[in-house]
Design a protein around this motif. Structure first.
Motif, short mmCIF file in Angstrom:
data_model
loop_
_atom_site.label_atom_id
_atom_site.label_comp_id
_atom_site.label_asym_id
_atom_site.label_seq_id
_atom_site.Cartn_x
_atom_site.Cartn_y
_atom_site.Cartn_z
N ILE A 1 36.82 6.39 31.70
CA ILE A 1 37.96 6.39 30.78
C ILE A 1 39.07 7.28 31.33
CG2 ILE A 1 38.72 6.97 28.44
CD1 ILE A 1 35.95 6.15 27.46
N VAL A 2 38.69 8.40 31.97
CA VAL A 2 39.69 9.25 32.63
C VAL A 2 40.46 8.44 33.67
CG1 VAL A 2 40.02 11.22 34.17
CG2 VAL A 2 38.46 11.40 32.25
N SER B 1 35.55 0.01 31.47
CA SER B 1 35.64 1.32 30.81
C SER B 1 35.85 1.24 29.31
CB SER B 1 36.76 2.15 31.44
OG SER B 1 36.62 2.23 32.84
N ILE B 2 36.70 0.35 28.84
CA ILE B 2 37.07 0.27 27.42
C ILE B 2 36.31 -0.88 26.77
CG2 ILE B 2 38.97 0.12 25.78
CD1 ILE B 2 39.10 2.56 27.60
N PHE B 3 35.25 -0.52 26.03
CA PHE B 3 34.39 -1.54 25.42
C PHE B 3 34.53 -1.60 23.89
CE2 PHE B 3 31.86 -0.11 29.20
CZ PHE B 3 32.07 -1.25 29.96
N PHE C 1 38.87 3.43 23.39
CA PHE C 1 40.33 3.42 23.43
C PHE C 1 40.90 4.69 22.78
CE2 PHE C 1 44.54 2.29 21.83
CZ PHE C 1 45.12 1.78 22.99
N ALA C 2 40.24 5.15 21.72
CA ALA C 2 40.69 6.38 21.06
C ALA C 2 40.61 7.57 22.01
CB ALA C 2 39.85 6.63 19.81
N LEU D 1 43.23 11.48 25.81
CA LEU D 1 43.36 11.99 27.18
C LEU D 1 44.75 11.69 27.74
CD1 LEU D 1 39.88 10.91 28.61
CD2 LEU D 1 40.57 13.19 27.87
N PHE D 2 45.29 10.51 27.43
CA PHE D 2 46.64 10.16 27.89
C PHE D 2 47.67 11.12 27.32
CE2 PHE D 2 50.64 7.81 27.78
CZ PHE D 2 50.69 7.29 29.07
#
Length: 396
Positions: A122-123, A355-357, A362-363, A368-369
């Motif tokens: 996710i990073v 990565s995004i399942f 996504f949260a 992190l974003f």
């Protein structure tokens, strides 16, 4: 004129920064370019945005691990040939060391479902998204270049093959050449004085092609296992376009089918490679260690990365003069726009899709974003937060 002290200071600076990136750069070659962009361009300003994009475009043309070649190129421009070497060592050593250890102990671990690894993926989503936004703003400022980026995105997304990226880049170069060859209002590209002569460039390119032809002959004549290993890894590193994942079929063909290691050992090593930072080409360190111990791991690493070194050192002396040419600059404008499209394509497949399942993934990515873009926290904090977040998600 730089003093010896200032040169040594730059070398240690390159080694320190690249080693830190080597410990924290998860997510594959596209993510690595995002980490480089954040650390070398945004924070330290070792190069301007356009020169970085040009270097990325050059390395996309060349076979081998593009992100490693970009790192070597930045090191060379910062601190000469030794800078390129220490940049490579710093970025590669952590994963090589980890994989040599894994080659001995991996059978006792099962890292495929570890929550912290999912967090690191996710990073990678966050880092690549940030890099794409920054590069898109600078490299696709008009509708024509946005159209080139869109075509590159759609083409590489729907046509996923070894040659798709190279074909798209070549096509974009022709389009950029015809559209922008008479454009006069572009700012002058900054020039760099490379510490590599044309003579060194010719020698490196000659060595690249010479070894490619000579090693298979030596392998047949001598029947020495070490030479056979070196040849297999060197050819695998020489014939790969499109990033580290493309090298896997070549390595499997060279070593599994030839019974140097089993399919189970191969897949276990591939899983371990996904768990460590740095370039995917360091998978060679695992294979070499399985075959011939840690000495084999070091030999394999040297052999698979040697083509990348020879190619980037061979082309850099000619790079600056080429990109100052008005017609070549037009072609590079098209190529840089295509690179943005290719990055977006790679952002979706495989980075986003692996990565995004679920909503909670996504949260975490959104948090992190925000930490990276709005609060401007250092990348290593983002990596640590992502690993902890992924670990917590695995218990929910």
């Amino acid at each position: 004129m730089q003093t010896k002290a200032s040169k040594l200071k730059r070398l240690f600076e390159v080694l320190f920064v690249s080693t830190r990136l080597g410990f924290t750069s998860f997510g594959g070659p596209i993510a690595h370019l995002g980490y480089f962009h954040e650390e070398y361009i945004r924070r330290r300003k070792w190069m301007d945005e356009k020169s970085y994009a040009d270097l990325v475009a050059l390395c996309q043309f060349l076979p081998g691990p593009a992100s490693s070649q970009v790192g070597i190129g930045i090191g060379v421009m910062r601190a000469g040939i030794l800078g390129g070497i220490v940049s490579f060592i710093g970025f590669t050593f952590p994963s090589v060391l980890a994989l040599i250890i894994f080659a001995s102990f991996l059978h006792t671990f099962d890292l495929s479902d570890a929550g912290w690894i999912h967090g690191l993926k996710i990073v990678a989503v966050v880092v690549v998204a940030h890099a794409i936004l920054g590069m898109a703003n600078n490299l696709t400022p008009d509708l024509k270049r946005r159209a080139i980026a869109l075509v590159a995105l759609v083409t590489t997304l729907l046509w996923q093959s070894t040659f798709s990226q190279v074909t798209v880049i070549v096509g974009a170069a022709f389009i950029g050449f015809f559209i922008y060859r008479h454009k006069l209002d572009e700012k002058q590209t900054p020039t760099y004085k490379f510490p590599i002569s044309h003579r060194i460039g010719y020698i490196c390119l000659s060595l690249f092609f010479g070894l490619l032809l000579l090693l298979p002959i030596l392998r047949e004549v001598t029947a020495v296992e070490w030479i056979a290993m070196f040849d297999s890894f060197y050819r695998s590193g020489s014939l790969v376009f499109g990033g580290g994942h493309v090298v896997l079929p070549l390595l499997e063909s060279e070593f599994v089918r030839a019974a140097w290691l089993t399919e189970e050992q191969f897949l276990a090593g591939y899983g371990a490679t996904q768990a460590v930072p740095g370039p995917l080409f360091t998978f060679a360190a695992y294979i070499g260690t399985v075959i011939n111990g840690w000495q084999g791991g070091l030999l394999a690493t040297f052999a698979i990365f040697l083509p990348a070194f020879l190619l980037i050192l061979g082309t850099l002396p000619f790079w600056d003069s080429l990109r100052q040419n008005a017609k070549i600059k037009g072609a590079l404008m098209g190529v840089n726009a295509a690179v943005v499209g290719i990055l977006i394509s790679a952002f979706y497949q495989p980075i986003w899709t692996s990565s995004i399942f679920q909503p909670i993934d996504f949260a975490l990515a959104a948090v992190l974003f925000s930490m990276l873009v709005f609060w401007k926290l250092p990348p290593w904090i983002i990596v640590l937060a992502g690993a902890i977040g992924g670990l917590l998600i695995s218990y929910i």
